[in-house]
Design a protein around this motif. Structure first.
Motif, PDB file in Angstrom:
ATOM      1  N   ASP A  50      57.556  25.596  43.514  1.00 35.51           N
ATOM      2  CA  ASP A  50      56.975  25.055  42.282  1.00 35.51           C
ATOM      3  C   ASP A  50      56.220  26.124  41.496  1.00 35.51           C
ATOM      4  O   ASP A  50      56.272  26.171  40.267  1.00 35.51           O
ATOM      5  N   ALA A  63      54.857  10.408  48.568  1.00 34.15           N
ATOM      6  CA  ALA A  63      55.512  11.174  49.633  1.00 34.15           C
ATOM      7  C   ALA A  63      54.532  12.103  50.352  1.00 34.15           C
ATOM      8  O   ALA A  63      54.679  12.358  51.551  1.00 34.15           O
ATOM      9  N   GLN A 111      57.368   8.278  36.756  1.00 41.27           N
ATOM     10  CA  GLN A 111      57.642   7.599  38.042  1.00 41.27           C
ATOM     11  C   GLN A 111      57.852   8.622  39.154  1.00 41.27           C
ATOM     12  O   GLN A 111      57.380   8.450  40.273  1.00 41.27           O
ATOM     13  N   SER A 157      57.196  16.973  41.062  1.00 42.67           N
ATOM     14  CA  SER A 157      56.013  16.816  40.217  1.00 42.67           C
ATOM     15  C   SER A 157      56.109  17.544  38.890  1.00 42.67           C
ATOM     16  O   SER A 157      55.104  17.703  38.210  1.00 42.67           O
ATOM     17  N   HIS A 158      57.280  18.017  38.507  1.00 43.38           N
ATOM     18  CA  HIS A 158      57.380  18.715  37.236  1.00 43.38           C
ATOM     19  C   HIS A 158      58.246  17.956  36.237  1.00 43.38           C
ATOM     20  O   HIS A 158      59.249  17.350  36.592  1.00 43.38           O
ATOM     21  N   LYS A 182      56.639  11.548  39.478  1.00 43.20           N
ATOM     22  CA  LYS A 182      55.342  12.102  39.908  1.00 43.20           C
ATOM     23  C   LYS A 182      54.636  11.170  40.897  1.00 43.20           C
ATOM     24  O   LYS A 182      54.033  11.611  41.870  1.00 43.20           O
ATOM     25  N   GLN A 183      54.713   9.869  40.627  1.00 40.42           N
ATOM     26  CA  GLN A 183      54.088   8.891  41.531  1.00 40.42           C
ATOM     27  C   GLN A 183      54.813   8.871  42.881  1.00 40.42           C
ATOM     28  O   GLN A 183      54.187   8.767  43.929  1.00 40.42           O
ATOM     29  N   ILE A 184      56.127   8.965  42.827  1.00 40.65           N
ATOM     30  CA  ILE A 184      56.914   8.972  44.058  1.00 40.65           C
ATOM     31  C   ILE A 184      56.567  10.212  44.885  1.00 40.65           C
ATOM     32  O   ILE A 184      56.427  10.154  46.108  1.00 40.65           O
ATOM     33  N   HIS A 185      56.384  11.315  44.207  1.00 39.48           N
ATOM     34  CA  HIS A 185      56.023  12.543  44.914  1.00 39.48           C
ATOM     35  C   HIS A 185      54.643  12.420  45.566  1.00 39.48           C
ATOM     36  O   HIS A 185      54.431  12.810  46.721  1.00 39.48           O
ATOM     37  N   LEU A 186      53.708  11.821  44.819  1.00 41.95           N
ATOM     38  CA  LEU A 186      52.367  11.612  45.385  1.00 41.95           C
ATOM     39  C   LEU A 186      52.444  10.704  46.616  1.00 41.95           C
ATOM     40  O   LEU A 186      51.833  10.986  47.661  1.00 41.95           O
TER      41      LEU A 186
END
Lengths: 255, 255
Positions: B70, B166, B158, B93-94, B160-164
């Motif tokens: 990243d 995770a 969405q 997250s990007h 970004k939320q999924i990454h968080l």
């Protein structure tokens, strides 16, 4: 040789243990529960007698397995008549000495997490055994090997440490899943999307040590993403604080 | 139709993705890495050209998959020539907009954890897709379905939320395993004993929600055991504080 068994308890562990023992050909003679309905439900499935009165426990079984909630363990042992067979409890964090009033006693600790509605395969569950004398230990080891591939002896102090480790590896891990579920739900994303990741994270552990298996922004030292995530958690101070603490630990935990 | 691919990156994700794409019959044309040796190693396995110079990137591939750390993503995109094919990045997250300078661009986010030495089956990995126009989205969806059973579109917010989510369900979960390992090592107990528990904890999630699957002293309200565990952690104030915080959350998190 252990053949006839009395199950004291009818909760998650007693239920799963009972099913597995019946399948393996053991004779479950009787099921006790504080709640008669629970005793009855399980006893019917195991073709056993049932009772909610510890004075009615059959006295001539080979093995008594106490699998009640930890909070009721001391009281249950106190009220249990002095029987001839081996008396065991299944509680990770409780000492062997609790069973001092019996002649032959021990621990059978199936090291796994149990839910009533999720059947488990006892063959793959490590059984941790301890006993108050060699003969009883041998009997319990022999019994253990009929139930599972993995049987080991361990003393009460080691078992307490194993139980503590399990709280992190199982109970807190499950809470991490619950937090992920919270975040996804809040943004209308199905929890299903994260299930393959959860399974892979666990199965990695079979081939890599947890330190080798660590991935994510913290181990990469990716402060950008970490700051971003903390910003996303600005309304959730508790989650933000958990995020910070664990990230810091991961960063300083490199081999 | 996507056939010729340039891989930009040679880390965990690029390596696993590359293997999987080659197996599925895609033509990996070229591998770029900042470190020429890494590019060479991966390119040899994929029968591809390799380079450490973004100016040498082939201009006529169908798809460019950027899978770099990243921290190097912005710089890599800046230096990448304007190519004709679809340019994608793979970073949870990007934002999609990072790729604004290209004509056709998108995200291919394989939602899984990757380690170089642990092969994964891409068929089971959800692929999250986003694109800057309908045609590119269709191309990426078609490509995704050749790679995995589960392909879904999701926008950058969405994702970004999924990454968080995770980070909790995977990275922090793995750290819980690491803590368990620490506790067991300290008492000369093999980590192997806890592996079946870790696997079962994860596989429960397939049939129970995390709230339903929660077990352990906190959900049972077993203050006795909790106090005992905190005593055992009295030399480890950080672990004790994690234990307290998570137990409190589990206790108040009941549906």
């Amino acid at each position: 040789m252990i053949r006839n068994i009395v199950l004291i308890g009818a909760g998650n562990l007693a239920t799963q243990f009972g099913y597995s023992l019946a399948k393996k050909g053991f004779n479950i003679r009787q099921v006790y529960s504080f709640t008669i309905k629970n005793a009855e439900i399980l006893a019917e499935k195991l073709n056993a007698y049932y009772t909610d009165n510890l004075d009615e426990i059959q006295l001539d079984a080979d093995l008594y397995i106490i699998a009640v909630k930890d909070a009721f363990l001391a009281e249950t042992i106190e009220k249990l008549p002095v029987v001839k067979g081996i008396v065991t409890h299944t509680a990770g964090s409780h000492h062997l000495d609790m069973l001092l009033k019996f002649d032959n006693y021990g621990i059978i600790y199936p090291f796994q997490t149990f839910s009533k509605d999720k059947e488990v395969d006892f063959n793959t569950i490590p059984i941790l055994v301890e006993a108050n004398n060699k003969q009883t230990e041998n009997d319990l080891l022999e019994f253990g090997h009929k139930v599972s591939q993995t049987v080991m002896t361990c003393d009460s102090d080691q078992r307490k440490q194993i139980h503590l480790a399990a709280v992190f590896a199982c109970n807190f891990t499950n809470h991490m899943y619950a937090i992920a579920d919270e975040i996804l739900k809040k943004h209308d994303i199905s929890f299903d999307v994260i299930k393959p990741l959860i399974l892979e994270t666990a199965s990695k552990i079979d081939v890599l040590s947890p330190l080798e298996a660590q991935t994510g922004p913290a181990i990469r030292g990716d402060q950008n993403i970490i700051d971003n995530h903390l910003k996303m958690l600005s309304d959730e101070s508790e989650l933000a604080s958990i995020y910070k603490t664990l990230s810091k630990r991961i960063m300083t935990n490199i081999e």
